[in-house]
Scaffold this motif. Structure first.
Motif, PDB file in Angstrom:
ATOM      1  N   VAL A 252       0.841  -1.202   0.000  1.00  0.00           N
ATOM      2  CA  VAL A 252       0.000   0.000   0.000  1.00  0.00           C
ATOM      3  C   VAL A 252       0.874   1.249   0.000  1.00  0.00           C
ATOM      4  O   VAL A 252       0.643   2.201  -0.751  1.00  0.00           O
ATOM      5  CB  VAL A 252      -0.958  -0.009   1.205  1.00  0.00           C
ATOM      6  CG1 VAL A 252      -1.686   1.328   1.315  1.00  0.00           C
ATOM      7  CG2 VAL A 252      -1.964  -1.146   1.072  1.00  0.00           C
ATOM      8  N   PHE A 253       1.901   1.247   0.839  1.00  0.00           N
ATOM      9  CA  PHE A 253       2.828   2.371   0.873  1.00  0.00           C
ATOM     10  C   PHE A 253       3.564   2.514  -0.456  1.00  0.00           C
ATOM     11  O   PHE A 253       3.810   3.624  -0.932  1.00  0.00           O
ATOM     12  CB  PHE A 253       3.848   2.192   2.000  1.00  0.00           C
ATOM     13  CG  PHE A 253       3.285   2.364   3.385  1.00  0.00           C
ATOM     14  CD1 PHE A 253       2.063   2.963   3.607  1.00  0.00           C
ATOM     15  CD2 PHE A 253       4.014   1.933   4.486  1.00  0.00           C
ATOM     16  CE1 PHE A 253       1.557   3.125   4.886  1.00  0.00           C
ATOM     17  CE2 PHE A 253       3.524   2.096   5.777  1.00  0.00           C
ATOM     18  CZ  PHE A 253       2.290   2.687   5.980  1.00  0.00           C
ATOM     19  N   GLY A 254       3.926   1.379  -1.067  1.00  0.00           N
ATOM     20  CA  GLY A 254       4.607   1.427  -2.356  1.00  0.00           C
ATOM     21  C   GLY A 254       3.716   1.994  -3.436  1.00  0.00           C
ATOM     22  O   GLY A 254       4.159   2.790  -4.272  1.00  0.00           O
ATOM     23  N   ALA A 255       2.454   1.590  -3.453  1.00  0.00           N
ATOM     24  CA  ALA A 255       1.519   2.088  -4.461  1.00  0.00           C
ATOM     25  C   ALA A 255       1.319   3.589  -4.347  1.00  0.00           C
ATOM     26  O   ALA A 255       1.109   4.281  -5.345  1.00  0.00           O
ATOM     27  CB  ALA A 255       0.180   1.370  -4.324  1.00  0.00           C
ATOM     28  N   ALA A 256       1.382   4.099  -3.116  1.00  0.00           N
ATOM     29  CA  ALA A 256       1.188   5.533  -2.887  1.00  0.00           C
ATOM     30  C   ALA A 256       2.464   6.342  -3.095  1.00  0.00           C
ATOM     31  O   ALA A 256       2.440   7.564  -2.961  1.00  0.00           O
ATOM     32  CB  ALA A 256       0.662   5.755  -1.470  1.00  0.00           C
ATOM     33  N   GLY A 257       3.567   5.668  -3.401  1.00  0.00           N
ATOM     34  CA  GLY A 257       4.827   6.384  -3.585  1.00  0.00           C
ATOM     35  C   GLY A 257       5.478   6.787  -2.281  1.00  0.00           C
ATOM     36  O   GLY A 257       6.398   7.608  -2.259  1.00  0.00           O
ATOM     37  N   ILE A 258       5.027   6.198  -1.167  1.00  0.00           N
ATOM     38  CA  ILE A 258       5.544   6.560   0.149  1.00  0.00           C
ATOM     39  C   ILE A 258       6.926   5.943   0.386  1.00  0.00           C
ATOM     40  O   ILE A 258       7.771   6.534   1.049  1.00  0.00           O
ATOM     41  CB  ILE A 258       4.575   6.067   1.238  1.00  0.00           C
ATOM     42  CG1 ILE A 258       3.206   6.677   1.026  1.00  0.00           C
ATOM     43  CG2 ILE A 258       5.116   6.359   2.635  1.00  0.00           C
ATOM     44  CD1 ILE A 258       2.993   8.034   1.558  1.00  0.00           C
ATOM     45  N   VAL A 259       7.139   4.712  -0.129  1.00  0.00           N
ATOM     46  CA  VAL A 259       8.401   4.012   0.110  1.00  0.00           C
ATOM     47  C   VAL A 259       9.075   3.656  -1.206  1.00  0.00           C
ATOM     48  O   VAL A 259       8.434   3.579  -2.256  1.00  0.00           O
ATOM     49  CB  VAL A 259       8.190   2.735   0.959  1.00  0.00           C
ATOM     50  CG1 VAL A 259       7.617   3.088   2.323  1.00  0.00           C
ATOM     51  CG2 VAL A 259       7.292   1.730   0.250  1.00  0.00           C
ATOM     52  N   ASN A 260      10.373   3.452  -1.127  1.00  0.00           N
ATOM     53  CA  ASN A 260      11.191   3.180  -2.304  1.00  0.00           C
ATOM     54  C   ASN A 260      11.117   1.718  -2.744  1.00  0.00           C
ATOM     55  O   ASN A 260      10.810   0.824  -1.961  1.00  0.00           O
ATOM     56  CB  ASN A 260      12.659   3.511  -2.011  1.00  0.00           C
ATOM     57  CG  ASN A 260      12.929   4.996  -1.951  1.00  0.00           C
ATOM     58  OD1 ASN A 260      12.190   5.790  -2.530  1.00  0.00           O
ATOM     59  ND2 ASN A 260      13.968   5.389  -1.243  1.00  0.00           N
ATOM     60  N   ASP A 261      11.473   1.510  -3.993  1.00  0.00           N
ATOM     61  CA  ASP A 261      11.639   0.178  -4.557  1.00  0.00           C
ATOM     62  C   ASP A 261      13.051  -0.303  -4.229  1.00  0.00           C
ATOM     63  O   ASP A 261      14.037   0.352  -4.576  1.00  0.00           O
ATOM     64  CB  ASP A 261      11.429   0.238  -6.073  1.00  0.00           C
ATOM     65  CG  ASP A 261      11.666  -1.087  -6.770  1.00  0.00           C
ATOM     66  OD1 ASP A 261      11.871  -2.111  -6.079  1.00  0.00           O
ATOM     67  OD2 ASP A 261      11.654  -1.100  -8.014  1.00  0.00           O
ATOM     68  N   LEU A 262      13.161  -1.454  -3.562  1.00  0.00           N
ATOM     69  CA  LEU A 262      14.450  -1.980  -3.121  1.00  0.00           C
ATOM     70  C   LEU A 262      14.926  -3.168  -3.957  1.00  0.00           C
ATOM     71  O   LEU A 262      15.913  -3.821  -3.605  1.00  0.00           O
ATOM     72  CB  LEU A 262      14.353  -2.416  -1.651  1.00  0.00           C
ATOM     73  CG  LEU A 262      14.005  -1.308  -0.652  1.00  0.00           C
ATOM     74  CD1 LEU A 262      13.642  -1.919   0.701  1.00  0.00           C
ATOM     75  CD2 LEU A 262      15.157  -0.338  -0.516  1.00  0.00           C
ATOM     76  N   ALA A 263      14.233  -3.459  -5.047  1.00  0.00           N
ATOM     77  CA  ALA A 263      14.530  -4.670  -5.819  1.00  0.00           C
ATOM     78  C   ALA A 263      15.979  -4.715  -6.298  1.00  0.00           C
ATOM     79  O   ALA A 263      16.618  -5.773  -6.282  1.00  0.00           O
ATOM     80  CB  ALA A 263      13.573  -4.784  -7.001  1.00  0.00           C
ATOM     81  N   ALA A 264      16.511  -3.587  -6.713  1.00  0.00           N
ATOM     82  CA  ALA A 264      17.878  -3.568  -7.244  1.00  0.00           C
ATOM     83  C   ALA A 264      18.929  -3.703  -6.156  1.00  0.00           C
ATOM     84  O   ALA A 264      20.087  -4.037  -6.439  1.00  0.00           O
ATOM     85  CB  ALA A 264      18.112  -2.276  -8.035  1.00  0.00           C
TER      86      ALA A 264
END
Length: 463
Positions: free
Chosen positions: A107-119
């Motif tokens: 939910v936080f990711g969808a809202a742009g609140i938290v970063n993508d850590l995949a890399a």
């Protein structure tokens, strides 16, 4: 925070509230709550039981890197959600957030609140995490497809993104026993099988009829189903037989001989429930055990931290996975772990690289083992044999409950759902409660009602 009977239900509720407030907010600019000091991080958690453990880890992290980490807790969970919502609007989020796994993070990711850590979650860091929870926080193809409807709580997540990294794990079906009460009844070790477990209950009840039983928060009706009957059924019938109980084939469902056998085993608990256990919440059941009102308590790995908060010394507790019947298909059954809490980096952090260093530091085996000891909670890190010396016998026993062959591991949250769409655990749990502890109906009557319930789910799904 206490973990309820249904992780999915709980996360759904938290995520829904969060989504209403956060969708579309994105990162609002402004500075992180940690300020501009490049050697100072701030982390928030909703787990009071994690604070001291995280501060001990932070002291070691500062000694190694020169970077300090301030830990703040906001409880209960609703207050934490409100705090995050408010800070997201003003850009005053910390550098690291502890979040509920597999729900709140997306939910936080969808809202742009938290970063993508995949890399970043690669190499040694990724390899340290237990394989069963490795994909927690990752937007798999299935999770991405489920988020496509605009009504989805996590609508807007990116395929392949990772919005969190697991910090703690746990499972259901763990039995805790009061060592002193066991000793008073002549019991010196964990039971080897279901039959020995029942014999031990008989001994403790004979020693003290009032306090010698077993507690469980059966007011939350599905606990009996999900924490006792299901792992017991897996042990007795094996994976295929267990799953068939919930499928459409009447020759193998709860009304079948297999179903009756499992229900009969479960009904063997009836004489040993603590008086009034059907009226207790999960917390109240655990508190009753901590107060010496029961000799045994059934919960999850996460229960130990709660018992400690309520005055019990973990060294005074004997812990073991719910025993399997000795003539069952899987007498050596293991319990699969679930990701419970995870770590995310808010998009407003001015120090994402240092935040990643802190998160990776927490995943190191020695650090994770010490965190487990300090918090009485289990880390997502795969712990080696040497960690038992740090953990002590009770925590080590919880770790051991995960160990087993994949085919012999009961997964509380299976990768592929085998139940009918719309299946509700509470409905089945209510039927089971009338069998035990209430004794209002027989095994055969319970089997017939569970069969009828299962039929109704499949009929409604038109499958």
């Amino acid at each position: 925070m206490r973990i309820p009977f249904s992780l999915h239900a709980r996360r759904t509720a938290v995520a829904a509230v969060t989504a209403l407030s956060l969708t579309g907010l994105s990162a609002c600019g402004g500075s992180s709550g940690s300020g501009s000091d490049s050697t100072s991080l701030e982390m928030w958690t909703f787990k009071q039981s994690h604070v001291a453990a995280l501060r001990t880890a932070a002291a070691a992290f500062k000694k190694q890197t020169g970077i300090s980490v301030t830990i703040e807790a906001y409880t209960p969970d609703d207050a934490y959600t409100t705090k995050v919502q408010s800070a997201a609007k003003t850009g005053d989020l910390p550098d690291v957030l502890e979040v509920h796994s597999d729900g709140e993070d997306r939910v936080f990711g969808a809202a742009g609140i938290v970063n993508d850590l995949a890399a970043d979650f690669t190499g040694d860091w990724a390899e340290r995490i237990q394989p069963q929870v490795h994909d927690s926080g990752l937007v798999t193809d299935a999770r991405y497809e489920a988020a496509q409807p605009e009504s989805a709580r996590d609508h807007g997540i990116e395929k392949g993104a990772r919005y969190s990294v697991p910090l703690t794990v746990g499972t259901f079906g763990i039995v805790f026993a009061n060592k002193k009460m066991l000793a008073d009844a002549g019991i010196t070790k964990a039971p080897a099988d279901w039959e020995e477990f029942l014999a031990d209950l008989k001994k403790t009840r004979a020693k003290n009829a009032r306090t010698g039983g077993v507690s469980l928060g059966l007011k939350v009706q599905a606990t009996g189903l999900t924490w006792v009957l299901q792992p017991l059924a897996f042990s007795q019938l094996g994976k295929a037989g267990y799953e068939s109980l919930f499928k459409k084939d009447r020759s193998a469902d709860f009304g079948s001989p297999n179903g009756v056998k499992v229900l009969s085993l479960y009904d063997q608990m009836t004489p040993y429930w603590m008086p009034g256990t059907q009226s207790l919440t999960i917390d109240e059941g655990d508190q009753a055990f901590a107060q010496g009102k029961s000799a045994f308590d059934i919960g999850g790995t996460f229960t130990l931290a709660f018992l400690k908060q309520n005055g019990m010394n973990p060294d005074d507790v004997l812990a073991f996975g719910l025993p399997s019947p000795k003539d069952g298909a899987v007498p050596d059954r293991a319990l699969g772990p679930l990701a419970l809490t995870s770590l995310s980096i808010p998009a407003t952090s001015k120090q994402p690289d240092n935040a990643k260093k802190w998160m990776e530091f927490l995943s190191q085996e020695k650090v994770a083992a010490q965190f487990a000891k300090d918090s009485s909670d289990l880390p997502a890190t795969e712990l080696g044999a040497g960690s038992a010396d740090v953990l002590g016998p009770t925590l080590a026993a919880l770790v051991d409950s995960f160990k087993g062959e994949p085919a012999h591991t009961y997964e509380p949250s299976p990768a592929v759902e085998f139940r009918a769409p719309g299946y509700e655990q509470d409905d089945a749990g209510a039927i089971l409660a009338d069998l035990t502890p209430l004794g209002r109906q027989s095994v055969q009557e319970t089997a017939a009602k569970l069969r009828a319930l299962n039929d109704s789910y499949w009929a409604a799904a038109k499958q």
